[in-house]
Design a protein around this motif. Structure first.
Motif, PDB file in Angstrom:
ATOM      1  N   SER A  87       0.820  -1.220   0.000  1.00 19.12           N
ATOM      2  CA  SER A  87       0.000   0.000   0.000  1.00 19.12           C
ATOM      3  C   SER A  87       0.851   1.266   0.000  1.00 19.12           C
ATOM      4  O   SER A  87       0.413   2.312  -0.466  1.00 19.12           O
ATOM      5  CB  SER A  87      -0.955   0.007   1.192  1.00 19.12           C
ATOM      6  OG  SER A  87      -0.236  -0.092   2.405  1.00 19.12           O
ATOM      7  N   ILE A  88       2.074   1.184   0.555  1.00 20.73           N
ATOM      8  CA  ILE A  88       3.018   2.305   0.550  1.00 20.73           C
ATOM      9  C   ILE A  88       4.341   1.760   0.010  1.00 20.73           C
ATOM     10  O   ILE A  88       4.825   0.727   0.476  1.00 20.73           O
ATOM     11  CB  ILE A  88       3.211   2.906   1.960  1.00 20.73           C
ATOM     12  CG1 ILE A  88       1.883   3.439   2.496  1.00 20.73           C
ATOM     13  CG2 ILE A  88       4.266   4.007   1.951  1.00 20.73           C
ATOM     14  CD1 ILE A  88       1.925   3.880   3.945  1.00 20.73           C
ATOM     15  N   THR A  89       4.917   2.426  -0.979  1.00 22.77           N
ATOM     16  CA  THR A  89       6.144   1.980  -1.639  1.00 22.77           C
ATOM     17  C   THR A  89       7.184   1.468  -0.641  1.00 22.77           C
ATOM     18  O   THR A  89       7.478   2.131   0.351  1.00 22.77           O
ATOM     19  CB  THR A  89       6.736   3.124  -2.484  1.00 22.77           C
ATOM     20  OG1 THR A  89       5.778   3.487  -3.480  1.00 22.77           O
ATOM     21  CG2 THR A  89       8.018   2.686  -3.179  1.00 22.77           C
ATOM     22  N   VAL A  90       7.727   0.271  -0.929  1.00 16.83           N
ATOM     23  CA  VAL A  90       8.653  -0.408  -0.026  1.00 16.83           C
ATOM     24  C   VAL A  90      10.106  -0.212  -0.474  1.00 16.83           C
ATOM     25  O   VAL A  90      10.434  -0.300  -1.653  1.00 16.83           O
ATOM     26  CB  VAL A  90       8.330  -1.921   0.040  1.00 16.83           C
ATOM     27  CG1 VAL A  90       9.427  -2.699   0.759  1.00 16.83           C
ATOM     28  CG2 VAL A  90       6.993  -2.148   0.723  1.00 16.83           C
ATOM     29  N   ASP A  91      10.959   0.034   0.516  1.00 18.55           N
ATOM     30  CA  ASP A  91      12.408   0.065   0.363  1.00 18.55           C
ATOM     31  C   ASP A  91      12.924  -0.809   1.512  1.00 18.55           C
ATOM     32  O   ASP A  91      12.581  -0.558   2.666  1.00 18.55           O
ATOM     33  CB  ASP A  91      12.895   1.506   0.492  1.00 18.55           C
ATOM     34  CG  ASP A  91      14.371   1.681   0.178  1.00 18.55           C
ATOM     35  OD1 ASP A  91      15.008   0.716  -0.277  1.00 18.55           O
ATOM     36  OD2 ASP A  91      14.878   2.797   0.399  1.00 18.55           O
ATOM     37  N   LYS A  92      13.680  -1.858   1.186  1.00 19.28           N
ATOM     38  CA  LYS A  92      14.083  -2.786   2.238  1.00 19.28           C
ATOM     39  C   LYS A  92      15.475  -3.354   1.998  1.00 19.28           C
ATOM     40  O   LYS A  92      15.937  -3.457   0.854  1.00 19.28           O
ATOM     41  CB  LYS A  92      13.077  -3.935   2.381  1.00 19.28           C
ATOM     42  CG  LYS A  92      13.096  -4.916   1.212  1.00 19.28           C
ATOM     43  CD  LYS A  92      12.200  -6.116   1.468  1.00 19.28           C
ATOM     44  CE  LYS A  92      12.351  -7.130   0.348  1.00 19.28           C
ATOM     45  NZ  LYS A  92      11.813  -8.419   0.671  1.00 19.28           N
ATOM     46  N   HIS A  93      16.137  -3.733   3.074  1.00 19.66           N
ATOM     47  CA  HIS A  93      17.331  -4.556   3.029  1.00 19.66           C
ATOM     48  C   HIS A  93      16.859  -5.995   3.201  1.00 19.66           C
ATOM     49  O   HIS A  93      15.900  -6.246   3.937  1.00 19.66           O
ATOM     50  CB  HIS A  93      18.279  -4.218   4.199  1.00 19.66           C
ATOM     51  CG  HIS A  93      19.054  -2.964   4.007  1.00 19.66           C
ATOM     52  ND1 HIS A  93      20.058  -2.819   3.083  1.00 19.66           N
ATOM     53  CD2 HIS A  93      18.992  -1.780   4.664  1.00 19.66           C
ATOM     54  CE1 HIS A  93      20.570  -1.610   3.172  1.00 19.66           C
ATOM     55  NE2 HIS A  93      19.950  -0.946   4.112  1.00 19.66           N
ATOM     56  N   TYR A  94      17.545  -6.927   2.557  1.00 20.54           N
ATOM     57  CA  TYR A  94      17.144  -8.343   2.691  1.00 20.54           C
ATOM     58  C   TYR A  94      18.366  -9.251   2.687  1.00 20.54           C
ATOM     59  O   TYR A  94      19.445  -8.878   2.209  1.00 20.54           O
ATOM     60  CB  TYR A  94      16.185  -8.747   1.575  1.00 20.54           C
ATOM     61  CG  TYR A  94      16.826  -8.770   0.214  1.00 20.54           C
ATOM     62  CD1 TYR A  94      17.347  -9.946  -0.313  1.00 20.54           C
ATOM     63  CD2 TYR A  94      16.931  -7.608  -0.554  1.00 20.54           C
ATOM     64  CE1 TYR A  94      17.950  -9.977  -1.557  1.00 20.54           C
ATOM     65  CE2 TYR A  94      17.529  -7.622  -1.796  1.00 20.54           C
ATOM     66  CZ  TYR A  94      18.037  -8.792  -2.293  1.00 20.54           C
ATOM     67  OH  TYR A  94      18.645  -8.821  -3.521  1.00 20.54           O
ATOM     68  N   TYR A  95      18.184 -10.437   3.240  1.00 16.94           N
ATOM     69  CA  TYR A  95      19.255 -11.424   3.333  1.00 16.94           C
ATOM     70  C   TYR A  95      18.634 -12.810   3.201  1.00 16.94           C
ATOM     71  O   TYR A  95      17.681 -13.131   3.901  1.00 16.94           O
ATOM     72  CB  TYR A  95      19.980 -11.293   4.669  1.00 16.94           C
ATOM     73  CG  TYR A  95      21.054 -12.322   4.884  1.00 16.94           C
ATOM     74  CD1 TYR A  95      22.304 -12.189   4.289  1.00 16.94           C
ATOM     75  CD2 TYR A  95      20.830 -13.436   5.708  1.00 16.94           C
ATOM     76  CE1 TYR A  95      23.294 -13.129   4.485  1.00 16.94           C
ATOM     77  CE2 TYR A  95      21.818 -14.373   5.908  1.00 16.94           C
ATOM     78  CZ  TYR A  95      23.052 -14.220   5.290  1.00 16.94           C
ATOM     79  OH  TYR A  95      24.032 -15.153   5.486  1.00 16.94           O
ATOM     80  N   HIS A  96      19.171 -13.633   2.277  1.00 15.50           N
ATOM     81  CA  HIS A  96      18.672 -15.002   2.083  1.00 15.50           C
ATOM     82  C   HIS A  96      19.597 -15.988   2.779  1.00 15.50           C
ATOM     83  O   HIS A  96      20.810 -15.870   2.694  1.00 15.50           O
ATOM     84  CB  HIS A  96      18.604 -15.354   0.593  1.00 15.50           C
ATOM     85  CG  HIS A  96      17.567 -14.584  -0.126  1.00 15.50           C
ATOM     86  ND1 HIS A  96      17.633 -14.319  -1.469  1.00 15.50           N
ATOM     87  CD2 HIS A  96      16.427 -14.013   0.291  1.00 15.50           C
ATOM     88  CE1 HIS A  96      16.580 -13.624  -1.840  1.00 15.50           C
ATOM     89  NE2 HIS A  96      15.830 -13.421  -0.785  1.00 15.50           N
ATOM     90  N   SER A  97      19.008 -16.952   3.451  1.00 15.71           N
ATOM     91  CA  SER A  97      19.754 -18.047   4.068  1.00 15.71           C
ATOM     92  C   SER A  97      18.955 -19.324   3.893  1.00 15.71           C
ATOM     93  O   SER A  97      17.785 -19.283   3.566  1.00 15.71           O
ATOM     94  CB  SER A  97      20.024 -17.751   5.542  1.00 15.71           C
ATOM     95  OG  SER A  97      18.809 -17.562   6.236  1.00 15.71           O
TER      96      SER A  97
END
Length: 98
Positions: A87-97
């Motif tokens: 609903s509100i533009t997302v900006d994120k850090h992410y990490y896959h494990s």
């Protein structure tokens, strides 16, 4: 304190020390996911920290959503299939494990 719903773990506004310990600032960034609705399957376990935005995550087969927003540290389990309703533009850090 973290909460869990549908296997999704959410920690609201974790302390800076937690973010530093996890190395969140060095995680890749997924920027500017505009308001939209789309299906997503997590092929690996994903941890993310939302810098901006608001999302309702609907696990497949459920009418109930998990709401995440700016300031949340979230862990999605491997194999989770869901629909993201941004609903509100997302900006994120992410990490896959695994």
């Amino acid at each position: 304190m973290a909460t869990e719903k549908f296997g999704i773990i959410i920690e609201k506004n974790p302390p800076e020390s937690t973010l530093t310990q996890l190395g969140v600032g060095s995680w890749p960034k997924w920027e500017l996911i505009p308001p939209s609705k789309f299906p997503w399957t997590f092929s690996t376990k994903e941890s993310c920290y939302l810098l901006e935005g608001k999302v309702k995550v609907y696990p497949d087969g459920s009418d109930e959503a998990v709401e995440i927003e700016a300031g949340d540290l979230v862990v999605f389990p491997k194999g989770l299939s869901c629909t993201w309703d941004v609903s509100i533009t997302v900006d994120k850090h992410y990490y896959h494990s695994e």
